[in-house]
Design a protein around this motif. Structure first.
Motif, PDB file in Angstrom:
ATOM      1  N   GLY A 111       0.801  -1.212   0.000  1.00 58.49           N
ATOM      2  CA  GLY A 111       0.000   0.000   0.000  1.00 58.49           C
ATOM      3  C   GLY A 111       0.835   1.263   0.000  1.00 58.49           C
ATOM      4  N   SER A 112       1.946   1.239   0.714  1.00 58.14           N
ATOM      5  CA  SER A 112       2.829   2.410   0.732  1.00 58.14           C
ATOM      6  C   SER A 112       3.336   2.741  -0.668  1.00 58.14           C
ATOM      7  CB  SER A 112       4.017   2.165   1.659  1.00 58.14           C
ATOM      8  OG  SER A 112       3.613   1.986   2.992  1.00 58.14           O
ATOM      9  N   HIS A 149      -1.227   6.457   5.439  1.00 52.62           N
ATOM     10  CA  HIS A 149      -1.025   6.114   4.029  1.00 52.62           C
ATOM     11  C   HIS A 149       0.193   5.227   3.813  1.00 52.62           C
ATOM     12  CE1 HIS A 149      -4.285   8.660   2.699  1.00 52.62           C
ATOM     13  NE2 HIS A 149      -3.793   9.666   3.377  1.00 52.62           N
ATOM     14  N   GLY A 150       0.995   4.974   4.849  1.00 50.98           N
ATOM     15  CA  GLY A 150       2.112   4.067   4.686  1.00 50.98           C
ATOM     16  C   GLY A 150       3.364   4.524   5.394  1.00 50.98           C
ATOM     17  N   ALA A 179       5.044  10.880   4.857  1.00 47.55           N
ATOM     18  CA  ALA A 179       4.837  12.317   4.958  1.00 47.55           C
ATOM     19  C   ALA A 179       3.361  12.675   4.901  1.00 47.55           C
ATOM     20  CB  ALA A 179       5.588  13.033   3.835  1.00 47.55           C
ATOM     21  N   ALA A 180       2.539  11.775   4.356  1.00 46.02           N
ATOM     22  CA  ALA A 180       1.094  11.987   4.297  1.00 46.02           C
ATOM     23  C   ALA A 180       0.370  11.369   5.485  1.00 46.02           C
ATOM     24  CB  ALA A 180       0.546  11.396   3.000  1.00 46.02           C
ATOM     25  N   THR A 181       1.100  10.776   6.416  1.00 44.42           N
ATOM     26  CA  THR A 181       0.516  10.023   7.531  1.00 44.42           C
ATOM     27  C   THR A 181       0.571  10.824   8.824  1.00 44.42           C
ATOM     28  OG1 THR A 181       0.991   7.852   6.572  1.00 44.42           O
ATOM     29  CG2 THR A 181       0.847   7.967   8.971  1.00 44.42           C
ATOM     30  N   THR A 182      -0.575  10.949   9.495  1.00 49.29           N
ATOM     31  CA  THR A 182      -0.632  11.671  10.772  1.00 49.29           C
ATOM     32  C   THR A 182      -1.485  10.943  11.802  1.00 49.29           C
ATOM     33  OG1 THR A 182      -2.449  12.999   9.849  1.00 49.29           O
ATOM     34  CG2 THR A 182      -0.240  13.968   9.777  1.00 49.29           C
ATOM     35  N   SER A 183      -1.710   9.640  11.621  1.00 52.11           N
ATOM     36  CA  SER A 183      -2.560   8.915  12.565  1.00 52.11           C
ATOM     37  C   SER A 183      -1.900   8.782  13.930  1.00 52.11           C
ATOM     38  CB  SER A 183      -2.917   7.535  12.011  1.00 52.11           C
ATOM     39  OG  SER A 183      -1.749   6.798  11.705  1.00 52.11           O
ATOM     40  N   LYS A 184      -0.566   8.683  13.962  1.00 52.80           N
ATOM     41  CA  LYS A 184       0.197   8.648  15.211  1.00 52.80           C
ATOM     42  C   LYS A 184       1.592   9.189  14.925  1.00 52.80           C
ATOM     43  CE  LYS A 184      -1.865   4.589  17.496  1.00 52.80           C
ATOM     44  NZ  LYS A 184      -1.583   3.199  17.947  1.00 52.80           N
ATOM     45  N   THR A 185       2.155   9.870  15.902  1.00 47.43           N
ATOM     46  CA  THR A 185       3.503  10.400  15.701  1.00 47.43           C
ATOM     47  C   THR A 185       4.540   9.293  15.591  1.00 47.43           C
ATOM     48  OG1 THR A 185       3.746  10.640  18.109  1.00 47.43           O
ATOM     49  CG2 THR A 185       3.026  12.582  16.861  1.00 47.43           C
ATOM     50  N   VAL A 186       4.253   8.111  16.133  1.00 49.90           N
ATOM     51  CA  VAL A 186       5.248   7.040  16.138  1.00 49.90           C
ATOM     52  C   VAL A 186       5.660   6.649  14.725  1.00 49.90           C
ATOM     53  CG1 VAL A 186       3.544   5.148  16.150  1.00 49.90           C
ATOM     54  CG2 VAL A 186       5.815   4.787  17.146  1.00 49.90           C
ATOM     55  N   LEU A 198      -5.885  13.840  -1.153  1.00 45.22           N
ATOM     56  CA  LEU A 198      -5.710  12.410  -0.881  1.00 45.22           C
ATOM     57  C   LEU A 198      -6.450  12.063   0.403  1.00 45.22           C
ATOM     58  CD1 LEU A 198      -4.286   9.595  -1.084  1.00 45.22           C
ATOM     59  CD2 LEU A 198      -2.290  10.668   0.014  1.00 45.22           C
ATOM     60  N   ILE A 199      -7.380  11.115   0.341  1.00 48.89           N
ATOM     61  CA  ILE A 199      -8.178  10.781   1.524  1.00 48.89           C
ATOM     62  C   ILE A 199      -8.532   9.299   1.541  1.00 48.89           C
ATOM     63  CG2 ILE A 199     -10.379  11.354   0.385  1.00 48.89           C
ATOM     64  CD1 ILE A 199     -11.359  12.394   3.132  1.00 48.89           C
ATOM     65  N   GLU A 200      -8.539   8.715   2.734  1.00 49.29           N
ATOM     66  CA  GLU A 200      -9.141   7.409   2.942  1.00 49.29           C
ATOM     67  C   GLU A 200     -10.651   7.622   3.100  1.00 49.29           C
ATOM     68  OE1 GLU A 200      -6.598   4.937   5.946  1.00 49.29           O
ATOM     69  OE2 GLU A 200      -6.349   7.060   6.408  1.00 49.29           O
ATOM     70  N   PRO A 201     -11.483   7.009   2.263  1.00 51.67           N
ATOM     71  CA  PRO A 201     -12.929   7.206   2.415  1.00 51.67           C
ATOM     72  C   PRO A 201     -13.414   6.889   3.827  1.00 51.67           C
ATOM     73  CG  PRO A 201     -12.463   6.149   0.330  1.00 51.67           C
ATOM     74  CD  PRO A 201     -11.157   6.199   1.084  1.00 51.67           C
ATOM     75  N   ILE A 202     -12.864   5.863   4.434  1.00 49.10           N
ATOM     76  CA  ILE A 202     -13.018   5.612   5.870  1.00 49.10           C
ATOM     77  C   ILE A 202     -11.611   5.538   6.437  1.00 49.10           C
ATOM     78  CG2 ILE A 202     -13.809   4.024   7.653  1.00 49.10           C
ATOM     79  CD1 ILE A 202     -16.013   3.108   5.767  1.00 49.10           C
ATOM     80  N   LEU A 203     -11.309   6.412   7.405  1.00 47.32           N
ATOM     81  CA  LEU A 203      -9.976   6.394   7.986  1.00 47.32           C
ATOM     82  C   LEU A 203      -9.692   5.026   8.596  1.00 47.32           C
ATOM     83  CD1 LEU A 203      -9.749   9.439   7.521  1.00 47.32           C
ATOM     84  CD2 LEU A 203      -8.861   9.663   9.832  1.00 47.32           C
ATOM     85  N   GLY A 204      -8.549   4.452   8.279  1.00 46.83           N
ATOM     86  CA  GLY A 204      -8.200   3.141   8.792  1.00 46.83           C
ATOM     87  C   GLY A 204      -7.475   3.220  10.118  1.00 46.83           C
ATOM     88  N   GLU A 205      -6.155   3.308  10.040  1.00 48.26           N
ATOM     89  CA  GLU A 205      -5.326   3.372  11.246  1.00 48.26           C
ATOM     90  C   GLU A 205      -5.722   4.544  12.142  1.00 48.26           C
ATOM     91  OE1 GLU A 205      -2.008   1.339  13.086  1.00 48.26           O
ATOM     92  OE2 GLU A 205      -3.051   0.945  11.225  1.00 48.26           O
ATOM     93  N   GLY A 206      -6.335   5.558  11.573  1.00 51.62           N
ATOM     94  CA  GLY A 206      -6.740   6.728  12.339  1.00 51.62           C
ATOM     95  C   GLY A 206      -7.973   6.529  13.191  1.00 51.62           C
TER      96      GLY A 206
END
Length: 428
Positions: free
Chosen positions: A89-90, A117-118, A125-132, A204-212
């Motif tokens: 996916g990444s 997003h991966g 760089a497009a991922t903000t679900s967790k800082t980790v 760029l959007i997940e229609p349903i946020l996954g990891e978030g």
């Protein structure tokens, strides 16, 4: 749990100590047809005996790739008829960003808070679900900006007219869910203050946020994004890596969230029942400025992945799994709402089909939830031989059973979850 995986079958996985685990995680949603579905196993075995590798720079296509594309014609949005096949996916997200920038000649991409997003540099760089997922890896690639996502449960502008009820985000309950309009207004201001439309390639959007946290956008949100993109000549990219391929009860999650169609769409995870395979589907005119070699990869479009994906699509279609997803998803959501009526710590039940989450608060129903509560619940479930995952920066539990899951497995999962939640709350 210190488990060593041994083998799996259907909805269950066995560890080397002989324990049988009800799998409500399915490798983060990749085992769409369950562990070792016989038809998928047979397709991989047969292809492995014919040809393991047909490198795409040498063979532009392979027999299993052509068979997969024929199946995609039946399930993909009609506008998306050209593909880039990769292994994760990444990679799919990275390639979608490259295609969007090349096609528009613009550098910036708007993403959303809470997105995953991966883990490759562009997708990260497009991922903000967790800082980790990003910490200590900077500086990250430039040009990716995060807009507020409509997190209605925690909206600061909620009023009686735009209230939030604890009910599955489907049907009438979903239709009644108003939106204050704040996220869309913030997006309009972003185009005035952070990235001008003429330098913005895509949203760029997940229609349903996954990891978030399995957040479902309010009614009309995706349609509003489509209109905004059309107004400014931007592209709309749907990341269906976790939500796609039947997971929500339709082939693609966005199909039940309005009429918006994407210009590009990424897919992975469940598309090949756990075999590493992914891709981008796009409008063909977006590739007109591409030269040979600009996209690709050694293992892209590999024969085994194509065979596994084609078999997965056949199983979902011919074994009626979309109907099963809707039925078992409704059972799961009803059961979680019933548990919430007995346990005020459950603050939300959300998602679609068999992509379902519960967000937790404190035992008395207040916020915030005790830190680490979700992890304690998944650990307690593990001691009861059920595999569960947390999600997002808040205390959220997600359910990702295989699409073949039965009524009994859902009932067992609900019982184990309630016992595990009670144990975890008693320990904080």
């Amino acid at each position: 749990m210190n488990l060593v995986a041994d083998y799996g079958e259907g909805c269950y996985a066995w560890s080397t100590d002989g324990r049988k685990h009800l799998d409500m995680a399915t490798g983060i949603g990749v085992l769409s047809t369950g562990h070792c579905h016989p038809r998928v196993v047979a397709a991989i075995q047969e292809q492995a005996g014919r040809m393991i590798m047909a490198q795409q720079n040498i063979f532009p296509a392979s027999r299993p790739m052509i068979a997969l594309i024929e199946r995609f014609r039946d399930i993909m949005p009609a506008e998306l008829s050209q593909y880039v096949f990769v292994s994760s996916g990444s990679e799919a997200v990275d390639n979608a960003i490259k295609i969007a920038r090349n096609a528009t000649g613009r550098p910036n991409i708007i993403t959303f808070d809470g997105a995953f997003h991966g883990r490759t540099y562009g997708a990260m760089a497009a991922t903000t679900s967790k800082t980790v997922y990003r910490q200590t890896f900077g500086p990250l690639p430039a040009g990716l900006l995060a807009a507020p996502y409509p997190y209605c449960l925690h909206c600061k502008a909620r009023t009686p007219a735009t209230g939030y009820e604890l009910a599955p985000s489907v049907g009438e309950a979903y239709a009644r869910r108003g939106c204050c309009g704040g996220p869309l207004e913030a997006l309009e201001w972003m185009l005035k203050m952070h990235t001008a439309p003429q330098e913005t390639a895509a949203i760029l959007i997940e229609p349903i946020l996954g990891e978030g946290g399995f957040l479902t956008p309010p009614p009309g949100f995706l349609d509003a994004l489509r209109a905004l993109c059309d107004k400014h000549g931007m592209l709309l990219i749907f990341d269906e890596v976790q939500a796609g391929v039947g997971r929500t009860g339709t082939w693609w999650a966005h199909q039940q969230l309005g009429g918006a169609a994407p210009d590009l769409m990424t897919f992975a995870k469940g598309v090949a029942s756990g075999f590493p395979f992914a891709g981008v589907a796009a409008r063909p005119e977006l590739f007109k400025n591409m030269s040979p070699g600009m996209l690709g990869g050694t293992y892209g479009g590999n024969t085994l992945g194509c065979a596994a994906a084609a078999a997965t699509i056949d199983v979902i279609r011919e074994e009626g799994l979309l109907d099963n997803v809707r039925e078992r998803g409704a059972q799961l959501m009803r059961g979680l709402v019933d548990i919430a009526a007995r346990n005020p710590a459950i603050k939300d039940v959300r998602g679609r089909g068999l992509m379902v989450a519960v967000e937790l608060g404190a035992a008395d129903g207040s916020f915030p939830a005790p830190y680490g509560l979700a992890g304690k619940v998944t650990a307690a479930a593990g001691r009861r031989d059920m595999l569960l995952l947390s999600a997002g920066a808040r205390e959220t539990i997600r359910f990702l059973p295989p699409l073949i899951v039965g009524e009994k497995e859902i009932d067992d999962a609900l019982r184990i979850f309630e016992e595990s939640l009670d144990e975890a709350l008693a320990a904080v």
